[in-house]
Design a protein around this motif. Structure first.
Motif, PDB file in Angstrom:
ATOM      1  N   ALA A  72     115.611 -43.059 -39.754  1.00 26.88           N
ATOM      2  CA  ALA A  72     115.207 -43.397 -41.126  1.00 26.88           C
ATOM      3  C   ALA A  72     114.097 -42.496 -41.648  1.00 26.88           C
ATOM      4  CB  ALA A  72     114.766 -44.857 -41.189  1.00 26.88           C
ATOM      5  N   ARG A  73     113.603 -41.538 -40.845  1.00 30.17           N
ATOM      6  CA  ARG A  73     112.445 -40.739 -41.268  1.00 30.17           C
ATOM      7  C   ARG A  73     112.758 -39.767 -42.403  1.00 30.17           C
ATOM      8  NH1 ARG A  73     110.511 -39.623 -35.116  1.00 30.17           N
ATOM      9  NH2 ARG A  73     109.727 -41.763 -34.717  1.00 30.17           N
ATOM     10  N   GLU A  74     114.015 -39.409 -42.548  1.00 31.53           N
ATOM     11  CA  GLU A  74     114.376 -38.548 -43.669  1.00 31.53           C
ATOM     12  C   GLU A  74     114.593 -39.367 -44.939  1.00 31.53           C
ATOM     13  OE1 GLU A  74     114.361 -35.325 -43.881  1.00 31.53           O
ATOM     14  OE2 GLU A  74     113.720 -35.106 -41.793  1.00 31.53           O
ATOM     15  N   ARG A  75     115.129 -40.557 -44.771  1.00 26.16           N
ATOM     16  CA  ARG A  75     115.463 -41.365 -45.945  1.00 26.16           C
ATOM     17  C   ARG A  75     114.238 -42.014 -46.586  1.00 26.16           C
ATOM     18  NH1 ARG A  75     120.216 -45.314 -46.069  1.00 26.16           N
ATOM     19  NH2 ARG A  75     119.714 -44.926 -48.257  1.00 26.16           N
ATOM     20  N   VAL A  76     113.150 -42.140 -45.836  1.00 22.67           N
ATOM     21  CA  VAL A  76     111.992 -42.827 -46.405  1.00 22.67           C
ATOM     22  C   VAL A  76     111.393 -42.040 -47.575  1.00 22.67           C
ATOM     23  CG1 VAL A  76     111.391 -44.076 -44.314  1.00 22.67           C
ATOM     24  CG2 VAL A  76     110.489 -41.765 -44.673  1.00 22.67           C
ATOM     25  N   PHE A  77     111.743 -40.760 -47.715  1.00 17.52           N
ATOM     26  CA  PHE A  77     111.257 -39.982 -48.849  1.00 17.52           C
ATOM     27  C   PHE A  77     112.126 -40.187 -50.085  1.00 17.52           C
ATOM     28  CE2 PHE A  77     109.577 -37.549 -45.195  1.00 17.52           C
ATOM     29  CZ  PHE A  77     108.229 -37.636 -45.499  1.00 17.52           C
ATOM     30  N   GLU A  78     113.248 -40.894 -49.944  1.00 17.43           N
ATOM     31  CA  GLU A  78     114.079 -41.205 -51.104  1.00 17.43           C
ATOM     32  C   GLU A  78     113.403 -42.296 -51.926  1.00 17.43           C
ATOM     33  OE1 GLU A  78     117.930 -42.332 -49.767  1.00 17.43           O
ATOM     34  OE2 GLU A  78     118.264 -40.468 -48.625  1.00 17.43           O
ATOM     35  N   ARG A  79     113.643 -42.244 -53.192  1.00 20.62           N
ATOM     36  CA  ARG A  79     113.019 -43.210 -54.090  1.00 20.62           C
ATOM     37  C   ARG A  79     113.609 -44.604 -53.873  1.00 20.62           C
ATOM     38  NH1 ARG A  79     112.317 -39.730 -59.650  1.00 20.62           N
ATOM     39  NH2 ARG A  79     111.774 -37.774 -58.632  1.00 20.62           N
ATOM     40  N   PHE A  80     112.710 -45.541 -53.794  1.00 21.81           N
ATOM     41  CA  PHE A  80     113.045 -46.967 -53.694  1.00 21.81           C
ATOM     42  C   PHE A  80     113.710 -47.330 -52.365  1.00 21.81           C
ATOM     43  CE2 PHE A  80     113.514 -45.714 -58.206  1.00 21.81           C
ATOM     44  CZ  PHE A  80     112.358 -46.315 -58.688  1.00 21.81           C
ATOM     45  N   TYR A  81     113.705 -46.398 -51.414  1.00 18.96           N
ATOM     46  CA  TYR A  81     114.219 -46.758 -50.086  1.00 18.96           C
ATOM     47  C   TYR A  81     113.101 -47.424 -49.297  1.00 18.96           C
ATOM     48  CZ  TYR A  81     116.072 -46.422 -45.366  1.00 18.96           C
ATOM     49  OH  TYR A  81     116.498 -46.724 -44.101  1.00 18.96           O
ATOM     50  N   ARG A  82     113.410 -48.548 -48.684  1.00 25.23           N
ATOM     51  CA  ARG A  82     112.436 -49.287 -47.905  1.00 25.23           C
ATOM     52  C   ARG A  82     113.049 -49.631 -46.556  1.00 25.23           C
ATOM     53  NH1 ARG A  82     110.507 -54.212 -51.414  1.00 25.23           N
ATOM     54  NH2 ARG A  82     109.014 -54.381 -49.666  1.00 25.23           N
ATOM     55  N   VAL A  83     112.271 -49.348 -45.478  1.00 21.65           N
ATOM     56  CA  VAL A  83     112.748 -49.660 -44.133  1.00 21.65           C
ATOM     57  C   VAL A  83     112.816 -51.172 -43.938  1.00 21.65           C
ATOM     58  CG1 VAL A  83     112.281 -49.395 -41.664  1.00 21.65           C
ATOM     59  CG2 VAL A  83     111.825 -47.491 -43.235  1.00 21.65           C
ATOM     60  N   SER A  84     111.799 -51.865 -44.438  1.00 24.35           N
ATOM     61  CA  SER A  84     111.730 -53.318 -44.286  1.00 24.35           C
ATOM     62  C   SER A  84     111.445 -53.942 -45.641  1.00 24.35           C
ATOM     63  CB  SER A  84     110.629 -53.712 -43.290  1.00 24.35           C
ATOM     64  OG  SER A  84     110.456 -55.108 -43.262  1.00 24.35           O
ATOM     65  N   HIS A  85     112.108 -55.062 -45.922  1.00 28.74           N
ATOM     66  CA  HIS A  85     111.892 -55.770 -47.179  1.00 28.74           C
ATOM     67  C   HIS A  85     111.005 -56.990 -46.983  1.00 28.74           C
ATOM     68  CE1 HIS A  85     114.860 -53.434 -49.476  1.00 28.74           C
ATOM     69  NE2 HIS A  85     115.522 -53.378 -48.318  1.00 28.74           N
ATOM     70  N   ASP A  86     110.358 -57.066 -45.821  1.00 27.82           N
ATOM     71  CA  ASP A  86     109.509 -58.224 -45.533  1.00 27.82           C
ATOM     72  C   ASP A  86     108.158 -58.108 -46.215  1.00 27.82           C
ATOM     73  OD1 ASP A  86     111.546 -59.161 -43.963  1.00 27.82           O
ATOM     74  OD2 ASP A  86     110.723 -58.318 -42.097  1.00 27.82           O
ATOM     75  N   THR A  87     107.781 -56.913 -46.603  1.00 31.49           N
ATOM     76  CA  THR A  87     106.478 -56.718 -47.237  1.00 31.49           C
ATOM     77  C   THR A  87     106.660 -56.319 -48.682  1.00 31.49           C
ATOM     78  OG1 THR A  87     106.445 -54.407 -46.533  1.00 31.49           O
ATOM     79  CG2 THR A  87     105.399 -56.022 -45.071  1.00 31.49           C
ATOM     80  N   GLU A  88     105.655 -56.606 -49.463  1.00 31.24           N
ATOM     81  CA  GLU A  88     105.694 -56.261 -50.893  1.00 31.24           C
ATOM     82  C   GLU A  88     105.516 -54.754 -51.060  1.00 31.24           C
ATOM     83  OE1 GLU A  88     103.173 -57.230 -54.975  1.00 31.24           O
ATOM     84  OE2 GLU A  88     102.774 -58.338 -53.129  1.00 31.24           O
ATOM     85  N   GLY A  89     106.336 -54.164 -51.875  1.00 33.54           N
ATOM     86  CA  GLY A  89     106.234 -52.728 -52.119  1.00 33.54           C
ATOM     87  C   GLY A  89     107.288 -52.282 -53.111  1.00 33.54           C
ATOM     88  N   THR A  90     107.191 -51.015 -53.520  1.00 36.33           N
ATOM     89  CA  THR A  90     108.121 -50.468 -54.514  1.00 36.33           C
ATOM     90  C   THR A  90     109.091 -49.459 -53.910  1.00 36.33           C
ATOM     91  OG1 THR A  90     106.585 -48.684 -55.082  1.00 36.33           O
ATOM     92  CG2 THR A  90     106.402 -50.744 -56.339  1.00 36.33           C
ATOM     93  N   GLY A  91     108.827 -48.967 -52.715  1.00 37.58           N
ATOM     94  CA  GLY A  91     109.670 -47.926 -52.143  1.00 37.58           C
ATOM     95  C   GLY A  91     109.432 -46.558 -52.747  1.00 37.58           C
ATOM     96  N   LEU A  92     108.298 -46.372 -53.434  1.00 36.02           N
ATOM     97  CA  LEU A  92     107.994 -45.093 -54.083  1.00 36.02           C
ATOM     98  C   LEU A  92     106.834 -44.357 -53.424  1.00 36.02           C
ATOM     99  CD1 LEU A  92     108.306 -46.097 -57.849  1.00 36.02           C
ATOM    100  CD2 LEU A  92     109.852 -44.622 -56.566  1.00 36.02           C
ATOM    101  N   GLY A  93     106.128 -44.985 -52.500  1.00 36.97           N
ATOM    102  CA  GLY A  93     104.910 -44.380 -51.956  1.00 36.97           C
ATOM    103  C   GLY A  93     105.134 -43.032 -51.317  1.00 36.97           C
ATOM    104  N   LEU A  94     106.060 -42.947 -50.341  1.00 37.70           N
ATOM    105  CA  LEU A  94     106.286 -41.666 -49.660  1.00 37.70           C
ATOM    106  C   LEU A  94     107.001 -40.662 -50.555  1.00 37.70           C
ATOM    107  CD1 LEU A  94     107.208 -42.829 -46.039  1.00 37.70           C
ATOM    108  CD2 LEU A  94     105.082 -41.809 -46.857  1.00 37.70           C
ATOM    109  N   ALA A  95     107.821 -41.137 -51.488  1.00 35.26           N
ATOM    110  CA  ALA A  95     108.434 -40.210 -52.453  1.00 35.26           C
ATOM    111  C   ALA A  95     107.367 -39.540 -53.306  1.00 35.26           C
ATOM    112  CB  ALA A  95     109.434 -40.960 -53.340  1.00 35.26           C
ATOM    113  N   ILE A  96     106.352 -40.331 -53.713  1.00 32.68           N
ATOM    114  CA  ILE A  96     105.243 -39.760 -54.484  1.00 32.68           C
ATOM    115  C   ILE A  96     104.469 -38.766 -53.625  1.00 32.68           C
ATOM    116  CG2 ILE A  96     103.032 -40.311 -55.560  1.00 32.68           C
ATOM    117  CD1 ILE A  96     104.300 -42.941 -56.502  1.00 32.68           C
ATOM    118  N   VAL A  97     104.213 -39.115 -52.364  1.00 33.00           N
ATOM    119  CA  VAL A  97     103.492 -38.215 -51.461  1.00 33.00           C
ATOM    120  C   VAL A  97     104.220 -36.882 -51.331  1.00 33.00           C
ATOM    121  CG1 VAL A  97     102.811 -37.873 -49.058  1.00 33.00           C
ATOM    122  CG2 VAL A  97     102.331 -40.043 -50.188  1.00 33.00           C
TER     123      VAL A  97
END
Length: 466
Positions: free
Chosen positions: A408-433
């Motif tokens: 999953a390390r390549e996909r985490v840079f995709e927008r709105f992709y989240r490894v886990s949905h248990d925590t609150e987030g947007t899935g944009l953090g690493l894409a922004i980085v």
């Protein structure tokens, strides 16, 4: 000022050619004048020599007769007038026209002791030659002066005869050059005309075309390459805008719909409802509003990172200071989650200078820390480090959270992709980085924690600023 490229090129080509024609015409005129003057002066001297040979003694005086051979040298279709003068040592006229002008002072030169000069006689311009001869007898020697003058009509005719043909050739060559240059420019500029027509026929809203540089001249290929590069940049910018609009519509639709439902539900309730139910309703509205604000801020930050002029706004920034600011801002969040948030810097570290846009650099570090704090369990550790070595500066963020699976390390840079949905987030953090790092010319790498059984190490490598 000429607006036409064809006319400007023609002018630059024909101007030096016209100057060349003028210079050649002047030089040809000088050469023709020298030839005509030489021929006329030679005829004048020959006539003077013939005349001097006809000088005879008649008693005590010198007599001169003008033979036909002397006059035959001046026969011309232009009907030039010829004047002769033979004078004695005392200036007395022995033969010829009275009052014929002689040069003053007299400076005969050469073996023939001749002097040529220009004068006027009886209102006519003349070219004349004067020479002297000594006559000997038993009583001694007597000097006589012989002068022959001729009008310049035949000389001018010879000049025109010698000069005009070469000028005709030069003028014809100039006219042909004008015609051929215009034709050549029209022919050779056809690719530009075709290119302008092709561009004019394109729909400005569709940037799916490229100019074929192989159909253009070598000098025009950089123009085609520039157009293609510009179109690619526009297409990339347009795609980024469409992607941003699509992402915004997708991400904002859910919280907006949820808020609308909650508002509609609140309007339908009696205001004498229980306090706990009212608190729960307002809490849900606040949560959805907070999610809406977070998504909006993330999308705007992503759009800013994708903007083409980020590289032009880069300044010399201390990466260590930026990391420290982010740690201070997120210290309260780490305390609430009981996470050990710390900095790993050398004791005597010098500033780690990088070229970056300060606000976006803070966003890069802040998103990495926020992502680490969000996914690390309570009681965990998050450490930020900054190192400089061999012309590079590295920012590291390591945590002992669950980590990211290798697949999953390549996909985490995709927008709105989240490894886990248990925590609150947007899935944009690493894409922004990744977008911010790309704008700064930096690279982002994910790896397992080097000293823990689980966890994540994020490394952002910058080029060191001078």
């Amino acid at each position: 000022m000429l607006a036409s490229l064809r006319l400007r090129l023609a002018a630059w080509l024909l101007l030096p050619l016209s100057v060349f024609v003028v210079v050649c015409g002047y030089l040809n005129w000088r050469n023709a004048a020298e030839v005509a003057d030489y021929v006329q002066d030679h005829d004048l001297l020959s006539s003077a020599k013939v005349l001097s040979d006809r000088l005879i003694w008649e008693g005590d005086d010198v007599a001169a007769s003008v033979p036909p051979a002397a006059l035959s040298l001046f026969v011309s279709p232009e009907r030039d007038s010829v004047f002769l003068s033979v004078t004695g040592a005392g200036g007395e006229l022995l033969a010829g026209s009275p009052g014929f002008p002689l040069p003053s002072p007299r400076k005969p030169q050469g073996a023939d002791q001749a002097q040529w000069y220009d004068t006027t006689f009886q209102g006519l311009p003349l070219r004349a030659v004067v020479t002297r001869r000594a006559m000997y007898d038993v009583g001694g020697a007597r000097e006589v002066t012989i002068a022959v003058g001729k009008t310049t009509r035949s000389r001018d005719h010879m000049l025109r005869t010698l000069w005009w043909p070469s000028m005709d050739y030069l003028l014809i060559a100039l006219v042909l050059a004008v015609l051929l240059t215009t034709l050549a420019l029209t022919w050779e500029l056809r690719p530009i005309v075709r290119l302008s027509r092709q561009l004019a026929q394109r729909d400005p809203l569709h940037l799916d075309f490229a100019v074929d540089a192989r159909a253009l001249h070598t000098e025009l290929r950089p123009v085609a390459d520039t157009i293609n590069r510009f179109v690619r940049q526009l297409r990339s910018h347009s795609e980024a805008q469409r992607r941003f609009i699509a992402d915004a519509a997708h991400q904002l639709r859910t919280p907006l719909a949820l808020q609308a439902s909650q508002i509609e539900y609140a309007r339908g309730q009696n205001w004498d409802m229980r306090r706990t139910d009212m608190d729960a309703m307002w809490q849900a509205l606040q949560t959805s509003n907070r999610q809406l604000v977070a998504v909006t801020n993330k999308l705007l930050l992503l759009a800013q990172a994708e903007h083409a002029d980020v590289a032009a706004r880069r300044l010399r920034v201390d990466l260590g200071a930026a990391a420290l600011r982010s740690v201070e801002q997120l210290a309260a969040l780490a305390d609430r989650r009981r996470i050990d948030l710390g900095m790993d810097l050398p004791a005597s570290a010098a500033p780690a200078w990088v070229l970056a846009e300060p606000a976006l650099l803070d966003a890069l570090v802040g998103n990495l820390l926020d992502n680490a704090l969000r996914y690390t369990q309570e009681g965990g550790r998050v450490t930020v480090g900054v190192r400089s070595a061999e012309g590079t500066v590295e920012l590291t963020v390591e945590d002992n959270g669950p980590g990211i699976p290798a697949e999953a390390r390549e996909r985490v840079f995709e927008r709105f992709y989240r490894v886990s949905h248990d925590t609150e987030g947007t899935g944009l953090g690493l894409a922004i980085v990744q977008e911010i790092a790309r704008a700064f010319g930096a690279s982002v790498r994910l790896a397992p924690h080097p000293r823990e059984a689980h966890g994540l190490l994020v490394t952002v490598r910058f080029a060191a600023a001078a």
